[in-house]
Write a protein that holds these residues in place. Structure first.
Motif, PDB file in Angstrom:
ATOM      1  N   LEU A 238      33.301  44.532  31.595  1.00 21.58           N
ATOM      2  CA  LEU A 238      34.460  43.417  31.282  1.00 21.58           C
ATOM      3  C   LEU A 238      35.660  44.306  31.398  1.00 21.58           C
ATOM      4  CD1 LEU A 238      32.542  41.051  28.678  1.00 21.58           C
ATOM      5  CD2 LEU A 238      33.220  40.627  31.052  1.00 21.58           C
ATOM      6  N   ALA A 239      35.509  45.744  30.804  1.00 24.00           N
ATOM      7  CA  ALA A 239      36.524  46.464  30.695  1.00 24.00           C
ATOM      8  C   ALA A 239      37.168  46.793  31.904  1.00 24.00           C
ATOM      9  CB  ALA A 239      36.459  47.664  29.650  1.00 24.00           C
ATOM     10  N   ILE A 240      36.451  47.247  32.723  1.00 18.80           N
ATOM     11  CA  ILE A 240      36.998  47.937  34.051  1.00 18.80           C
ATOM     12  C   ILE A 240      37.760  46.886  34.662  1.00 18.80           C
ATOM     13  CG2 ILE A 240      36.368  48.885  36.406  1.00 18.80           C
ATOM     14  CD1 ILE A 240      33.721  50.012  35.122  1.00 18.80           C
ATOM     15  N   PRO A 241      37.621  45.652  35.081  1.00 17.10           N
ATOM     16  CA  PRO A 241      38.590  44.821  35.633  1.00 17.10           C
ATOM     17  C   PRO A 241      40.089  44.760  34.861  1.00 17.10           C
ATOM     18  CG  PRO A 241      36.501  43.606  35.575  1.00 17.10           C
ATOM     19  CD  PRO A 241      36.369  44.952  34.611  1.00 17.10           C
ATOM     20  N   LEU A 242      39.992  44.795  33.549  1.00 16.20           N
ATOM     21  CA  LEU A 242      41.205  44.786  32.755  1.00 16.20           C
ATOM     22  C   LEU A 242      42.056  46.057  33.075  1.00 16.20           C
ATOM     23  CD1 LEU A 242      39.958  43.637  29.275  1.00 16.20           C
ATOM     24  CD2 LEU A 242      41.144  42.270  30.750  1.00 16.20           C
ATOM     25  N   PHE A 243      41.405  47.133  33.336  1.00 16.90           N
ATOM     26  CA  PHE A 243      42.187  48.394  33.364  1.00 16.90           C
ATOM     27  C   PHE A 243      42.674  48.409  34.942  1.00 16.90           C
ATOM     28  CE2 PHE A 243      38.630  50.912  30.677  1.00 16.90           C
ATOM     29  CZ  PHE A 243      39.446  50.341  29.462  1.00 16.90           C
ATOM     30  N   LEU A 244      41.757  47.683  35.778  1.00 17.00           N
ATOM     31  CA  LEU A 244      42.291  47.603  37.217  1.00 17.00           C
ATOM     32  C   LEU A 244      43.422  46.709  37.663  1.00 17.00           C
ATOM     33  CD1 LEU A 244      39.010  48.239  38.970  1.00 17.00           C
ATOM     34  CD2 LEU A 244      40.804  49.822  38.862  1.00 17.00           C
ATOM     35  N   TRP A 245      43.672  45.793  36.867  1.00 15.75           N
ATOM     36  CA  TRP A 245      44.496  44.476  36.984  1.00 15.75           C
ATOM     37  C   TRP A 245      45.743  44.820  37.890  1.00 15.75           C
ATOM     38  CZ3 TRP A 245      43.529  39.530  37.847  1.00 15.75           C
ATOM     39  CH2 TRP A 245      44.526  38.502  37.896  1.00 15.75           C
ATOM     40  N   PRO A 246      46.617  45.682  36.945  1.00 13.19           N
ATOM     41  CA  PRO A 246      47.985  45.790  37.563  1.00 13.19           C
ATOM     42  C   PRO A 246      47.928  46.534  38.744  1.00 13.19           C
ATOM     43  CG  PRO A 246      47.289  47.072  35.565  1.00 13.19           C
ATOM     44  CD  PRO A 246      46.273  46.354  35.594  1.00 13.19           C
ATOM     45  N   TYR A 247      46.905  47.340  38.987  1.00 13.62           N
ATOM     46  CA  TYR A 247      47.069  48.005  40.281  1.00 13.62           C
ATOM     47  C   TYR A 247      46.498  47.347  41.685  1.00 13.62           C
ATOM     48  CZ  TYR A 247      47.308  51.628  36.505  1.00 13.62           C
ATOM     49  OH  TYR A 247      47.420  52.209  35.426  1.00 13.62           O
ATOM     50  N   LEU A 248      46.006  46.263  41.503  1.00 15.43           N
ATOM     51  CA  LEU A 248      45.258  45.625  42.557  1.00 15.43           C
ATOM     52  C   LEU A 248      46.332  44.663  43.588  1.00 15.43           C
ATOM     53  CD1 LEU A 248      41.831  44.452  40.727  1.00 15.43           C
ATOM     54  CD2 LEU A 248      42.270  46.450  42.341  1.00 15.43           C
ATOM     55  N   ARG A 249      45.917  44.698  44.595  1.00 13.01           N
ATOM     56  CA  ARG A 249      46.588  43.623  45.497  1.00 13.01           C
ATOM     57  C   ARG A 249      45.956  42.159  45.112  1.00 13.01           C
ATOM     58  NH1 ARG A 249      46.089  47.011  51.337  1.00 13.01           N
ATOM     59  NH2 ARG A 249      46.695  48.838  50.704  1.00 13.01           N
ATOM     60  N   THR A 250      46.459  41.221  45.955  1.00 17.22           N
ATOM     61  CA  THR A 250      46.176  39.880  45.932  1.00 17.22           C
ATOM     62  C   THR A 250      44.624  39.730  45.812  1.00 17.22           C
ATOM     63  OG1 THR A 250      48.421  39.225  46.333  1.00 17.22           O
ATOM     64  CG2 THR A 250      46.431  37.497  46.402  1.00 17.22           C
ATOM     65  N   GLY A 251      44.176  40.374  47.091  1.00 22.05           N
ATOM     66  CA  GLY A 251      42.643  40.011  47.303  1.00 22.05           C
ATOM     67  C   GLY A 251      41.839  40.708  46.121  1.00 22.05           C
TER      68      GLY A 251
END
Length: 636
Positions: A238-251
């Protein structure tokens, strides 16, 4: 879209492979069958004629004597007709075991004969039809019509049969659940690796002193390890998506949204899956389900006897035992079972009529008449009692009384009487109508299983999630969804670095750039022809860009060859990446379950495990070949 058809065919193959038989399946290790004498023949012991016929059938199959196979098939079908059963599941299981052994030896004709015999002895057994399809496929892949007919028949049975359908759905849910978990894990690991430098740079910016080199990654590793230390693998996932959220594109953000939805739905899907498994694996429920279709096997007999020992006051179990023993032509046991019901419910007309039917089958017509008259005294409008009494008088040559009872039955419900006449036919034992197990009876038993199903659900949940209860899990996922919203506003504003799409370095732009324009100043300068920028510097940066792209393309290509879909994830082509990664995960999960089961249940050697799962290996190989040929992705 041009590759949609082969993908659909491949997914259909997976569904075919994952279909798991439950209705009538015995506990025989059929994959390792060599001689019928090595199996437990208890199911045949009480019927010597059936046992002799099966041994002759086995010998004829081994000799590929088609005429003798035909004769023994007819003999077993005659015995089944005398027993009053449409299916003999254990005999079908053993025929399929013979067929599997023949396929393992490369003998295709006896395998097909054995499979055809299995479908005759258990026409309502989906696995028998699927096995016939696989035997025909191994013999002649061009025989599309016969293979398709067998598959369609098996699918129709799965759809219409509650136990087999629920068992298949539970198996599919299990594999899909595990495949989705593996898919999201692989996706997040790749995306974390893609944005690790940027994430580490942002973490370092929170410290007052500049953190560089190995210390930056050491701090990053500690931050990532904190959720794992606090809540285990689930918290880390659950934590990894939180870390990644601001760097990701729309997909990428859509992927995290789907992951959030998946995590929120897991308890509901898992609860349905666990409860369905509890019901379909309950031997008494299975016995009632089989009896409701006017058939039986010895496993259902044993299940009902065990249930009666545990709960002798159960009206439904005693009634079912009477019905089953009547089908077996065991008069004494059937009468005892019905008497157990009448001892507690002396006015139960259904039991009284069925007891009369036992006497009718035993040709004790006087006793049968007493039972039917007793039922009529309690309920004068009981159609079945009047109809059965009429037929009993016929057998006693009391035609006048028979006609009178028949006219009474017609006056009650003419249409049902006509249906009873059509059902009776020429078979003596079918001339009287039984009260059978109804859908309402099964629903009542199912509702009474609520506590047992709940216990099974909790046990199964513990296998997958350990000490994390379902309630704790629900709070964790709700908290995760809220943190995603919080991360979108707070974490997005707090980051100061982005990943350059040209050279992959973490850089700090003066303004937050859109995902398709995230380039560092050096890459921007290298791509413009402005005067004043040293050519050597531009050439060096151009070389860095070329080397980065080549290395990235090679890595993505390698990942996509080994684990199809991963390379597309690395290039952030999220739609196709999720589709192929899911299929890859499904193959891995299903294969792991197959081979682990082979080892734990049968202690088989790796070579034997590979040999017995050749169809799965073939499908997996075809998929990997397709992903490296017609569906191959050339990055850049």
């Amino acid at each position: 879209m041009k590759h949609l058809k082969p993908l659909i065919c491949f997914l259909a193959s997976l569904i075919f492979l994952s279909s798991s038989p439950t209705l009538g399946q015995s506990q025989i290790a059929e994959k390792y069958f060599h001689l019928a004498s090595s199996l437990r023949l208890g199911d045949l012991a009480s019927n010597p004629e059936l046992k002799i016929a099966f041994k002759k059938l086995r010998s004829a199959l081994e000799k590929e004597d088609e005429l003798e196979v035909f004769n023994q098939n007819n003999r077993i079908l005659e015995i089944m007709n005398l027993l009053g059963t449409r299916n003999l599941f254990p005999v079908a299981d053993m025929c399929m075991a013979i067929g599997r052994a023949a396929l393992a030896r490369g003998e295709k004709t006896p395998a097909i004969l054995a499979a055809e015999s299995a479908t005759k002895f258990a026409p309502d057994y989906a696995k028998a039809h699927f096995f016939l399809a696989s035997a025909l496929l191994s013999s002649d892949a061009k025989n599309i019509n016969s293979i398709s007919r067998s598959l369609i028949e098996g699918i129709k049975i799965l759809y219409s049969d509650r136990i087999q359908r629920d068992s298949l759905v539970s198996a599919i849910f299990k594999y899909v659940f595990l495949a989705l978990v593996l898919m999201f894990v692989l996706t997040f690991v790749v995306l974390l690796g893609l944005h690790l430098n940027t994430f580490a740079a942002d973490l370092a910016s929170f410290f007052p002193s500049r953190v560089e080199g190995a210390w930056r990654y050491f701090i990053t590793a500690l931050v990532i390890a904190v959720p794992f230390a606090l809540g285990g693998g689930l918290a880390l996932l659950l934590a990894i998506p939180l870390f990644l959220w601001p760097y990701l594109r729309t997909g990428g953000k859509v992927t995290i949204f789907l992951f959030t939805l998946f995590m929120l739905l897991v308890p509901h899907v898992f609860d349905y899956m666990a409860k369905s498994s509890a019901i379909t694996k309950d031997k008494t429920f299975r016995a009632l389900h089989i009896l409701s279709r006017q058939t039986w096997d010895y496993s259902s007999k044993s299940a009902l006897e065990n249930a009666h020992q545990k709960n002798p006051d159960s009206k439904l179990v005693s009634f079912s035992l009477g019905l089953l023993n009547k089908l077996r032509k065991d008069k004494r046991e059937a009468i005892n079972a019905y008497d157990a019901v009448l001892e507690r419910y002396p006015q139960d007309v259904k039991t009284i009529v069925n007891k009369g039917n036992v006497y009718f089958v035993a040709r004790e017509y006087e006793n049968a008449v007493k039972m039917y008259k007793m039922a009529i005294d309690i309920d004068p409008q009981l159609l079945e009692a009047h109809f059965n009494l009429s037929n009993t008088y016929v057998m006693m040559f009391r035609t006048g009384e028979s006609e009178a009872e028949y006219l009474k039955a017609l006056s009650i419900d003419q249409n049902r009487v006509q249906s009873f006449v059509a059902m009776a036919g020429q078979n003596h034992d079918k001339k009287v109508i039984d009260f059978t197990i109804t859908g309402e009876d099964i629903k009542r038993y199912e509702s009474a299983m609520g506590e047992k199903a709940e216990s099974f659900s909790q046990t199964s949940w513990g296998i997958y999630f350990g000490s994390i209860s379902m309630r704790v899990y629900q709070w964790m996922t709700i908290g995760f969804a809220l943190l995603i919203i919080f991360s979108h506003f707070f974490w997005r504003r707090s980051i100061s670095h982005q990943t350059c799409i040209s050279c992959g370095v973490a850089f700090r732009p003066p303004l937050l750039l859109p995902s398709n324009k995230q380039q560092c100043n050096q890459c921007v300068a290298a791509n413009i022809s402005r005067v004043g920028i040293p050519s050597a510097k531009k050439d060096r940066k151009t070389k860095d860009i070329r080397v980065f792209k080549e290395r990235r393309a090679k890595l993505a290509g390698l990942m996509d060859r080994l684990l199809p879909g991963m390379g597309r994830t690395y290039f952030q082509e999220h739609a196709s990446a999720m589709a192929f990664t899911f299929i890859t995960s499904l193959i891995i999960v299903y294969g792991a379950d197959l081979f682990i089961s082979e080892y734990l249940n049968y202690k088989s050697a790796p070579k034997d495990a590979l040999h017995s799962n050749v169809i799965y290996l073939g499908v997996a190989s075809v998929y990997w070949i397709m992903m490296n040929t017609v569906l191959k992705k050339d990055f850049y």
